[in-house]
Design a protein around this motif. Structure first.
Motif, PDB file in Angstrom:
ATOM      1  N   GLU A   1     -34.118  10.305   8.723  1.00 30.23           N
ATOM      2  CA  GLU A   1     -33.105  11.164   8.096  1.00 30.23           C
ATOM      3  C   GLU A   1     -32.188  10.336   7.206  1.00 30.23           C
ATOM      4  O   GLU A   1     -31.312   9.626   7.695  1.00 30.23           O
ATOM      5  CB  GLU A   1     -32.258  11.839   9.190  1.00 30.23           C
ATOM      6  CG  GLU A   1     -32.993  12.898   9.978  1.00 30.23           C
ATOM      7  CD  GLU A   1     -32.538  14.292   9.560  1.00 30.23           C
ATOM      8  OE1 GLU A   1     -32.056  14.445   8.409  1.00 30.23           O
ATOM      9  OE2 GLU A   1     -32.644  15.204  10.387  1.00 30.23           O
TER      10      GLU A   1
ATOM     11  N   GLU B   1     -38.735  11.852  12.522  1.00 29.52           N
ATOM     12  CA  GLU B   1     -38.011  12.018  11.253  1.00 29.52           C
ATOM     13  C   GLU B   1     -37.276  10.736  10.898  1.00 29.52           C
ATOM     14  O   GLU B   1     -36.773  10.038  11.783  1.00 29.52           O
ATOM     15  CB  GLU B   1     -36.942  13.117  11.379  1.00 29.52           C
ATOM     16  CG  GLU B   1     -37.366  14.492  10.932  1.00 29.52           C
ATOM     17  CD  GLU B   1     -36.155  15.397  10.754  1.00 29.52           C
ATOM     18  OE1 GLU B   1     -35.762  15.630   9.607  1.00 29.52           O
ATOM     19  OE2 GLU B   1     -35.594  15.848  11.766  1.00 29.52           O
TER      20      GLU B   1
ATOM     21  N   ARG C   1     -30.613   7.733   9.891  1.00 27.06           N
ATOM     22  CA  ARG C   1     -30.892   8.085  11.290  1.00 27.06           C
ATOM     23  C   ARG C   1     -32.397   8.070  11.474  1.00 27.06           C
ATOM     24  O   ARG C   1     -33.118   8.697  10.699  1.00 27.06           O
ATOM     25  CB  ARG C   1     -30.311   9.457  11.612  1.00 27.06           C
ATOM     26  CG  ARG C   1     -30.045   9.652  13.106  1.00 27.06           C
ATOM     27  CD  ARG C   1     -29.540  11.049  13.404  1.00 27.06           C
ATOM     28  NE  ARG C   1     -30.656  11.977  13.454  1.00 27.06           N
ATOM     29  CZ  ARG C   1     -30.538  13.290  13.274  1.00 27.06           C
ATOM     30  NH1 ARG C   1     -29.374  13.847  13.023  1.00 27.06           N
ATOM     31  NH2 ARG C   1     -31.607  14.069  13.344  1.00 27.06           N
TER      32      ARG C   1
ATOM     33  N   ASP D   1     -35.270   9.116  14.026  1.00 26.74           N
ATOM     34  CA  ASP D   1     -35.518   9.960  15.196  1.00 26.74           C
ATOM     35  C   ASP D   1     -36.873   9.610  15.784  1.00 26.74           C
ATOM     36  O   ASP D   1     -37.895   9.675  15.079  1.00 26.74           O
ATOM     37  CB  ASP D   1     -35.496  11.439  14.793  1.00 26.74           C
ATOM     38  CG  ASP D   1     -34.116  11.916  14.351  1.00 26.74           C
ATOM     39  OD1 ASP D   1     -33.123  11.212  14.613  1.00 26.74           O
ATOM     40  OD2 ASP D   1     -34.043  13.006  13.752  1.00 26.74           O
TER      41      ASP D   1
ATOM     42  N   GLU E   1     -35.647  13.217  22.620  1.00 29.31           N
ATOM     43  CA  GLU E   1     -35.769  12.573  21.312  1.00 29.31           C
ATOM     44  C   GLU E   1     -34.624  11.562  21.226  1.00 29.31           C
ATOM     45  O   GLU E   1     -33.522  11.844  21.698  1.00 29.31           O
ATOM     46  CB  GLU E   1     -35.629  13.661  20.238  1.00 29.31           C
ATOM     47  CG  GLU E   1     -35.717  13.202  18.810  1.00 29.31           C
ATOM     48  CD  GLU E   1     -35.738  14.406  17.834  1.00 29.31           C
ATOM     49  OE1 GLU E   1     -35.911  15.571  18.275  1.00 29.31           O
ATOM     50  OE2 GLU E   1     -35.562  14.157  16.633  1.00 29.31           O
TER      51      GLU E   1
HETATM   52 MG   LIG Z   1     -34.965  16.674  13.370  1.00 23.98          MG
END
Ligand SMILES: [Mg+2]
Ligand SMILES: Nc1ncnc2c1ncn2[C@@H]1O[C@H](COP(=O)(O)OP(=O)(O)O)[C@@H](O)[C@H]1O
Length: 283
Positions: free
Chosen positions: A256, A254, A239, A241, A180
């Motif tokens: 974030e 995601e 963030r 992802d 990831e």
């Molecule tokens: Mg996560």
């Protein structure tokens, strides 16, 4: 906790699991001349108006106290500058935001949503290996990976019986190879990116997180996703992802914006970038 009246910056934590970035961030704030201290979001003794900025960080317990957490965020943001803004926290603490991103044309992991009162059907999730998780979660809590449809349906049913919404995705095999990729943005700009190992593999499949250069297509997706956030200019940190799908193109797993670990120890310049961005928000 004892709040010093002159503290300008609240580094917002919780009583949950150790925050491995706290010391790094506080040291960077001090080096930048910022008076900062760590405080717990649910500590009733904290006077939030004392702080010029409150930086939400390791508030992981929000996942089982979301309403309480958002009520606190609303109160705090009335008297201090909350980062990220409360409107962001309201949307971002429930992963149904991924549905909105997909509707806006962003590449997102294919996801079937199972709300209370609904059942997981094969038509909605026709993939050979499934990941079933709640829409409000962190740290892979209550997350199951399985090839057994009955087990997947049972886990979704357990979540919905508890009043939660379940999300069901194909297991993205790229997470076991490339991993990831988390792209960390500070003050609106890319700071650094980290390659992260799979969390739903056995110990033999795990590997340690490491700094990596993001690929051009990953950066493009991350920038597009952030450009779609209405509060983009107010984001202290973000963030994105990403994991590659079966066709090799990156998809968002995601976004974030609430309490992401920022992997501050992975890039020597990152803590200073965070301090500078906080300072800019104090002005
Ligand atoms: Mg996560
Ligand atoms: N569809 C998926 N395919 C592969 N791995 C997944 C998938 N969903 C989750 N995971 C693994 O579980 C971890 C946690 O899931 P994630 O969706 O990031 O939620 P959170 O980090 O909030 O718990 C991911 O970092 C990844 O390792």
């Amino acid at each position: 906790m004892t709040a010093t009246p002159q503290a300008a910056v609240a580094y917002v934590t919780s009583r949950e699991a150790p925050d491995l970035e706290k010391a790094t961030a506080l040291a960077a704030f001090a080096a930048a001349g910022l008076a900062a201290e760590a405080v717990e979001w649910d500590d009733p003794a904290v006077e939030w108006s004392r702080y010029g900025v409150a930086v939400v960080r390791s508030t992981w317990d929000y996942t089982w106290r979301r309403a309480e957490f958002l009520a606190w965020a609303g109160r705090a943001s009335a008297v201090t500058r909350l980062c990220n803004p409360v409107s962001v926290l309201e949307r971002n603490t429930d992963k149904t935001y991924l549905r909105d991103l997909a509707a806006a044309g962003m590449p997102v992991v294919p996801t079937a949503w199972v709300a209370p009162g609904q059942r997981l059907t094969e038509a909605a999730a026709p993939w050979p290996e499934l990941v079933v998780k709640p829409t409000v979660s962190a740290g892979a809590r209550d997350t199951v990976r399985t090839t057994d449809r009955e087990a997947a349906a049972a886990h979704a049913a357990a979540l919905t019986a508890a009043g939660r919404t379940a999300m069901v995705q194909p297991y993205l095999r790229a997470v076991d190879g490339e991993g990831e990729t988390s792209l960390v943005f500070i003050g609106g700009d890319l700071s650094h990116a980290v390659r992260r190992g799979p969390m739903l593999s056995g110990p033999e499949g795990r590997f340690a997180d490491e700094l990596r250069e993001p690929d051009a297509d990953q950066l493009t997706v991350a920038e597009r996703v952030l450009a779609a956030v209405p509060e983009r200019a107010d984001l202290l940190y973000a963030r994105v992802d990403l994991v590659r799908g079966e066709d090799g193109a990156p998809v968002v797993i995601e976004l974030e914006l609430t309490e992401p670990r920022l992997f501050l120890q992975y890039d020597a310049a990152a803590p200073g970038r965070l301090a500078s961005a906080v300072r800019a928000r104090l002005a």
